[in-house]
Design a protein around this motif. Sequence first.
Motif, PDB file in Angstrom:
ATOM      1  N   HIS A 433     148.941  26.310  45.941  1.00  0.00           N
ATOM      2  CA  HIS A 433     149.747  27.198  46.787  1.00  0.00           C
ATOM      3  C   HIS A 433     150.389  26.464  47.953  1.00  0.00           C
ATOM      4  O   HIS A 433     150.956  27.117  48.848  1.00  0.00           O
ATOM      5  CB  HIS A 433     148.876  28.353  47.293  1.00  0.00           C
ATOM      6  N   ASN A 434     150.294  25.108  47.966  1.00  0.00           N
ATOM      7  CA  ASN A 434     150.894  24.323  49.044  1.00  0.00           C
ATOM      8  C   ASN A 434     150.429  24.836  50.404  1.00  0.00           C
ATOM      9  O   ASN A 434     151.222  24.994  51.340  1.00  0.00           O
ATOM     10  CB  ASN A 434     152.419  24.373  48.955  1.00  0.00           C
ATOM     11  N   LEU A 435     149.119  25.068  50.514  1.00  0.00           N
ATOM     12  CA  LEU A 435     148.579  25.811  51.652  1.00  0.00           C
ATOM     13  C   LEU A 435     147.419  25.059  52.299  1.00  0.00           C
ATOM     14  O   LEU A 435     146.599  24.433  51.630  1.00  0.00           O
ATOM     15  CB  LEU A 435     148.084  27.180  51.167  1.00  0.00           C
ATOM     16  N   VAL A 436     147.387  25.168  53.635  1.00  0.00           N
ATOM     17  CA  VAL A 436     146.284  24.647  54.436  1.00  0.00           C
ATOM     18  C   VAL A 436     145.683  25.803  55.238  1.00  0.00           C
ATOM     19  O   VAL A 436     146.430  26.597  55.842  1.00  0.00           O
ATOM     20  CB  VAL A 436     146.775  23.550  55.403  1.00  0.00           C
ATOM     21  N   ILE A 437     144.361  25.899  55.243  1.00  0.00           N
ATOM     22  CA  ILE A 437     143.659  26.920  56.014  1.00  0.00           C
ATOM     23  C   ILE A 437     142.646  26.214  56.912  1.00  0.00           C
ATOM     24  O   ILE A 437     141.828  25.424  56.430  1.00  0.00           O
ATOM     25  CB  ILE A 437     142.934  27.923  55.098  1.00  0.00           C
ATOM     26  N   VAL A 438     142.712  26.487  58.214  1.00  0.00           N
ATOM     27  CA  VAL A 438     141.777  25.895  59.171  1.00  0.00           C
ATOM     28  C   VAL A 438     141.028  27.023  59.868  1.00  0.00           C
ATOM     29  O   VAL A 438     141.635  27.997  60.321  1.00  0.00           O
ATOM     30  CB  VAL A 438     142.509  25.035  60.223  1.00  0.00           C
ATOM     31  N   ARG A 439     139.723  26.868  59.940  1.00  0.00           N
ATOM     32  CA  ARG A 439     138.901  27.792  60.734  1.00  0.00           C
ATOM     33  C   ARG A 439     137.963  26.972  61.606  1.00  0.00           C
ATOM     34  O   ARG A 439     137.279  26.076  61.131  1.00  0.00           O
ATOM     35  CB  ARG A 439     138.100  28.731  59.836  1.00  0.00           C
ATOM     36  N   ARG A 440     137.942  27.246  62.901  1.00  0.00           N
ATOM     37  CA  ARG A 440     137.031  26.586  63.836  1.00  0.00           C
ATOM     38  C   ARG A 440     136.081  27.636  64.389  1.00  0.00           C
ATOM     39  O   ARG A 440     136.438  28.809  64.509  1.00  0.00           O
ATOM     40  CB  ARG A 440     137.794  25.942  65.001  1.00  0.00           C
ATOM     41  N   GLY A 441     134.871  27.198  64.769  1.00  0.00           N
ATOM     42  CA  GLY A 441     133.930  28.165  65.283  1.00  0.00           C
ATOM     43  C   GLY A 441     132.765  27.555  66.033  1.00  0.00           C
ATOM     44  O   GLY A 441     132.603  26.329  66.117  1.00  0.00           O
ATOM     45  N   TYR A 442     131.937  28.450  66.549  1.00  0.00           N
ATOM     46  CA  TYR A 442     130.689  28.103  67.216  1.00  0.00           C
ATOM     47  C   TYR A 442     129.574  28.943  66.606  1.00  0.00           C
ATOM     48  O   TYR A 442     128.829  29.642  67.299  1.00  0.00           O
ATOM     49  CB  TYR A 442     130.786  28.356  68.723  1.00  0.00           C
ATOM     50  N   ASP A 443     129.452  28.896  65.288  1.00  0.00           N
ATOM     51  CA  ASP A 443     128.479  29.723  64.594  1.00  0.00           C
ATOM     52  C   ASP A 443     127.064  29.406  65.066  1.00  0.00           C
ATOM     53  O   ASP A 443     126.761  28.291  65.502  1.00  0.00           O
ATOM     54  CB  ASP A 443     128.593  29.525  63.084  1.00  0.00           C
ATOM     55  N   ILE A 444     126.193  30.376  64.944  1.00  0.00           N
ATOM     56  CA  ILE A 444     124.837  30.288  65.491  1.00  0.00           C
ATOM     57  C   ILE A 444     123.900  29.657  64.463  1.00  0.00           C
ATOM     58  O   ILE A 444     123.810  30.119  63.322  1.00  0.00           O
ATOM     59  CB  ILE A 444     124.340  31.681  65.898  1.00  0.00           C
ATOM     60  N   ALA A 445     123.198  28.622  64.865  1.00  0.00           N
ATOM     61  CA  ALA A 445     122.270  27.928  63.973  1.00  0.00           C
ATOM     62  C   ALA A 445     121.202  28.890  63.470  1.00  0.00           C
ATOM     63  O   ALA A 445     120.650  29.691  64.233  1.00  0.00           O
ATOM     64  CB  ALA A 445     121.620  26.760  64.697  1.00  0.00           C
ATOM     65  N   GLY A 446     120.933  28.839  62.165  1.00  0.00           N
ATOM     66  CA  GLY A 446     119.883  29.658  61.576  1.00  0.00           C
ATOM     67  C   GLY A 446     120.315  31.024  61.120  1.00  0.00           C
ATOM     68  O   GLY A 446     119.524  31.762  60.527  1.00  0.00           O
ATOM     69  N   GLU A 447     121.561  31.404  61.375  1.00  0.00           N
ATOM     70  CA  GLU A 447     122.089  32.689  60.916  1.00  0.00           C
ATOM     71  C   GLU A 447     123.211  32.452  59.912  1.00  0.00           C
ATOM     72  O   GLU A 447     123.820  31.376  59.900  1.00  0.00           O
ATOM     73  CB  GLU A 447     122.620  33.514  62.097  1.00  0.00           C
ATOM     74  N   PRO A 448     123.493  33.435  59.042  1.00  0.00           N
ATOM     75  CA  PRO A 448     124.589  33.259  58.082  1.00  0.00           C
ATOM     76  C   PRO A 448     125.907  32.967  58.795  1.00  0.00           C
ATOM     77  O   PRO A 448     126.381  33.760  59.601  1.00  0.00           O
ATOM     78  CB  PRO A 448     124.639  34.607  57.347  1.00  0.00           C
ATOM     79  N   GLY A 449     126.474  31.810  58.493  1.00  0.00           N
ATOM     80  CA  GLY A 449     127.710  31.401  59.153  1.00  0.00           C
ATOM     81  C   GLY A 449     128.933  31.929  58.434  1.00  0.00           C
ATOM     82  O   GLY A 449     128.848  32.712  57.483  1.00  0.00           O
ATOM     83  N   PHE A 450     130.078  31.470  58.888  1.00  0.00           N
ATOM     84  CA  PHE A 450     131.363  31.933  58.370  1.00  0.00           C
ATOM     85  C   PHE A 450     131.512  31.523  56.908  1.00  0.00           C
ATOM     86  O   PHE A 450     131.335  30.355  56.546  1.00  0.00           O
ATOM     87  CB  PHE A 450     132.485  31.326  59.206  1.00  0.00           C
ATOM     88  N   ASN A 451     131.872  32.494  56.054  1.00  0.00           N
ATOM     89  CA  ASN A 451     132.028  32.248  54.616  1.00  0.00           C
ATOM     90  C   ASN A 451     133.482  31.880  54.339  1.00  0.00           C
ATOM     91  O   ASN A 451     134.347  32.736  54.184  1.00  0.00           O
ATOM     92  CB  ASN A 451     131.630  33.505  53.832  1.00  0.00           C
ATOM     93  N   GLU A 452     133.741  30.582  54.272  1.00  0.00           N
ATOM     94  CA  GLU A 452     135.111  30.102  54.094  1.00  0.00           C
ATOM     95  C   GLU A 452     135.661  30.446  52.720  1.00  0.00           C
ATOM     96  O   GLU A 452     136.879  30.597  52.548  1.00  0.00           O
ATOM     97  CB  GLU A 452     135.183  28.592  54.357  1.00  0.00           C
ATOM     98  N   HIS A 453     134.769  30.556  51.733  1.00  0.00           N
ATOM     99  CA  HIS A 453     135.209  30.923  50.383  1.00  0.00           C
ATOM    100  C   HIS A 453     135.865  32.301  50.392  1.00  0.00           C
ATOM    101  O   HIS A 453     136.978  32.490  49.908  1.00  0.00           O
ATOM    102  CB  HIS A 453     134.016  30.891  49.433  1.00  0.00           C
ATOM    103  N   ASP A 454     135.170  33.292  50.976  1.00  0.00           N
ATOM    104  CA  ASP A 454     135.705  34.655  51.004  1.00  0.00           C
ATOM    105  C   ASP A 454     136.968  34.738  51.856  1.00  0.00           C
ATOM    106  O   ASP A 454     137.914  35.465  51.524  1.00  0.00           O
ATOM    107  CB  ASP A 454     134.656  35.630  51.537  1.00  0.00           C
ATOM    108  N   PHE A 455     136.977  33.986  52.957  1.00  0.00           N
ATOM    109  CA  PHE A 455     138.160  34.008  53.823  1.00  0.00           C
ATOM    110  C   PHE A 455     139.368  33.424  53.099  1.00  0.00           C
ATOM    111  O   PHE A 455     140.458  34.014  53.109  1.00  0.00           O
ATOM    112  CB  PHE A 455     137.879  33.243  55.107  1.00  0.00           C
ATOM    113  N   ALA A 456     139.197  32.279  52.448  1.00  0.00           N
ATOM    114  CA  ALA A 456     140.308  31.682  51.702  1.00  0.00           C
ATOM    115  C   ALA A 456     140.773  32.609  50.586  1.00  0.00           C
ATOM    116  O   ALA A 456     141.980  32.761  50.350  1.00  0.00           O
ATOM    117  CB  ALA A 456     139.884  30.329  51.135  1.00  0.00           C
ATOM    118  N   ARG A 457     139.837  33.239  49.914  1.00  0.00           N
ATOM    119  CA  ARG A 457     140.191  34.207  48.862  1.00  0.00           C
ATOM    120  C   ARG A 457     141.038  35.333  49.432  1.00  0.00           C
ATOM    121  O   ARG A 457     142.068  35.718  48.843  1.00  0.00           O
ATOM    122  CB  ARG A 457     138.912  34.764  48.248  1.00  0.00           C
TER     123      ARG A 457
END
Length: 465
Positions: A433-457
């Motif tokens: 798709h000629n596409l770039v996706i960037v996500r930055r964060g400060y996710d909390i250690a030990g908890e479910p972090g950001f799901n990049e798969h679902d976000f990209a989907r």
Amino acid sequence: MRPLSVFALTSIIFSAAALPVGHAEETETTKRAYAAGYLAGFTCSAVFNGNKEMDAIRRDELTGIYDLVAAQVQELTPNIDHQHKFVGVSYDDGKRQRISVWRPKLGCVDLPVGASSAELDKLANPFGDSPAPSADSGEPWSATPNSLTAAQQQALAEVVERAFSKAYGSGARTSAVLVATPEHILAEQYQAGFTPETAQRTWSVAKSIGASVIGVAVQQQLLEVDAPAALENWSHELDPRRHITLANLLHMASGLDSNRAGNRTDRVYMGGGLVSDTATERALEVTPGERWKYANNDTLLALRTLRERFATVDDYLRFPYEQLLDKVGMHHTFLETDWQSDFILSSQVWTTARDLGRLGVLHLQNGQWKGEQLLPSDWLEYISTPAPAQPPEGAPGYGAQWWLYNERFPELPNDTIAARGNRGQFLVIIPTHNLVIVRRGYDIAGEPGFNEHDFARDVLRALAL
């Protein structure tokens, strides 16, 4: 395969809270030194790379962190010297101090335990008094309207807005999102107080940046990926490490001992240790290329291989900037080193969402930028080819310092690759798709972090309307 399995493996690879290893080896004195070093290093980088104030640093960089040092970090106070650009943190009732020093382009370097502020001029500083980077120009992206329909634009905006909620992970704390093609920024959003020039730590996304530096060296015929790394420390004719190739290192398949958890390199990351007396000293465990094991040391050794090709330290330190970063406009990127000038490109890079986007665009353009071939024309193919040994099921596959979303994740195109880092750092490249996706964060250690798969989907679904 359910996306939750990604969380499971991510917690093994990235989450310090899930890793009991290493605790038995550290004395309380060492832990205190680590905590002071963590606070000094992160404060220094956040202040002088990211232009952040202490309240924001406490909120972002110093909460939800590695439990080995989390409590002690909160009890310590950094002393910020804005004139001389260093941060000191006293500990052990003021008897000892950890120091982190900023240099132009190179960001902050953590001095070893016992070093003093009187020794700052002993650090290599090849860029002298270089001026601070100016405001992001927006290149290479055009300011003209993109070709998205109103429906696509609205759907994409809704997906990006969800990224700043808990929709993609209960421990997610998003700081920046960028969706772009080589021609246009399609969506861009930041947390309050952030701008396109606000740099933050990439954690292990740095590994993919490091692979790009290696790619430039391959293009310039300084390195060959299938040749032995040939480190001086492994040169004895009885040393079996002589057979480790650069490709083995890029594939996370060196076969070296990296402790039970290969991502725990605390002595280098916050203890003021050196790449040259930690990573290069590890013994061989299995035949190189036989086993995949996520190991920070493999990345550090790949860059050490490049360093040993240069006659001087200054030439080595300039190389990534003059031959890659400056050429593609990554002017808000800081590649940090240890105090003997080895790049810590397994984690310690500070950069912006736009600069990561530029790196993604470079790969979409098969390594070419403004008519100049910076990476080999087949470098994207190389890093996207599955390594001979692979991670266990439940995670993305692995190429050369990049993660692969191939047949393991059928909701994404088969050519999707990603740079992934602790606390939710993601650079996703989708050539289809000629596409770039960037996500930055400060996710909390030990908890479910950001799901990049679902976000990209969801981004792809929005663009398909």
